[in-house]
Scaffold this active site. Structure first.
Site, PDB file in Angstrom:
ATOM      1  N   CYS A 113       0.833  -1.213   0.000  1.00  0.00           N
ATOM      2  CA  CYS A 113       0.000   0.000   0.000  1.00  0.00           C
ATOM      3  C   CYS A 113       0.860   1.254   0.000  1.00  0.00           C
ATOM      4  O   CYS A 113       0.516   2.261  -0.640  1.00  0.00           O
ATOM      5  CB  CYS A 113      -0.887   0.039   1.242  1.00  0.00           C
ATOM      6  SG  CYS A 113      -2.048  -1.317   1.336  1.00  0.00           S
TER       7      CYS A 113
HETATM    8  C1  BEZ Z   1       0.587  -4.577   1.805  1.00  0.00           C
HETATM    9  O1  BEZ Z   1       0.033  -3.532   1.475  1.00  0.00           O
HETATM   10  O2  BEZ Z   1       1.791  -4.711   1.743  1.00  0.00           O
HETATM   11  C2  BEZ Z   1      -0.210  -5.744   2.276  1.00  0.00           C
HETATM   12  C3  BEZ Z   1      -1.375  -5.534   2.993  1.00  0.00           C
HETATM   13  C4  BEZ Z   1      -2.089  -6.626   3.449  1.00  0.00           C
HETATM   14  C5  BEZ Z   1      -1.641  -7.896   3.150  1.00  0.00           C
HETATM   15  C6  BEZ Z   1      -0.479  -8.096   2.398  1.00  0.00           C
HETATM   16  C7  BEZ Z   1       0.241  -6.989   1.965  1.00  0.00           C
END
Ligand code: BEZ
Length: 212
Positions: free
Chosen positions: A46
């Site tokens: 994210c």
């Molecule tokens: C991420 O944004 O890195 C992420 C968020 C939830 C699960 C896996 C990755």
């Protein structure tokens, strides 16, 4: 909560965001919109997505598209996270992030897919036209960051096909040849598309991008 489909009206909402309380429709005004959800604050994928979105803002601005992001953490958390995004992605987050603690917007837009994750939003994208109609939906898993070049490409296609009787072929990019709408007979197409019509098959006609 019903599944939102193409052509449906994008539901309006008022929500707390990283830029204060905003009404979605007022925020969009007459612009196109992109609403995209993120699983959670302080997560790696994210962080890269929001940094990338911030760097793409000029391109979305050129196309009259306003961005709004969402995750299910609170506004104070968003503000702390934005500092990290700005630092690590060398940018300034320049659009609001909804703090959807009560999952109201997530529920409205069906962004929580319980068989993937009971509480966190998946990576949903909604592209909304100036009439507030949903023109694209896209759902990615948490583990896959989205491709913002693709989002720009779809906006280019949607804006072109909104104004011209054309469609865009596989892997099309702005400026490349487009497909004549199947509803137009070739002889009529030749009058409309004065740059020329190439009839590969009676149902597959190409013409230069009418706006290029
Ligand atoms: C991420 O944004 O890195 C992420 C968020 C939830 C699960 C896996 C990755």
């Amino acid at each position: 909560m019903a599944t939102l489909r193409l052509g449906d009206t994008a539901p309006d909402f008022t929500a707390v965001t990283s830029e204060g309380t905003l009404n979605f429709y007022e925020y969009l005004g007459d612009s196109w919109g992109i609403l995209f959800s993120h699983p959670a604050d302080f997560t790696p994928v994210c962080t890269t997505e929001l940094g990338t979105a911030a760097k793409f803002k000029d391109e979305f601005d050129k196309r009259n598209v306003k961005m709004m992001a969402l995750s299910v953490d609170g506004a104070a958390s968003h503000l702390e996270w934005i500092k990290d995004i700005n630092e690590t992605q060398s940018t300034e987050v320049n659009f609001p992030i909804v703090a959807d603690v009560e999952r109201k917007v997530s529920d409205l837009y069906d962004m929580i897919h319980p068989n993937a994750d009971n509480t966190l939003t998946v990576r949903s994208v909604f592209i909304i036209d100036p009439d507030k109609k949903i023109k694209l939906t896209l759902t990615y898993p948490a583990s896959t960051g989205r491709n913002f070049y693709e989002l720009l490409r779809v906006v280019d296609s949607l804006q072109l096909t909104a104004n011209h009787k054309v469609a865009t072929p596989a892997n099309w990019k702005n400026g490349e040849k487009v497909v004549v709408s199947p509803a137009i007979p070739t002889e009529e197409a030749k009058n409309i598309f004065t740059k020329g019509v190439e009839e590969v098959k009676p149902y597959l006609r190409l013409t230069p991008d009418p706006t290029a």
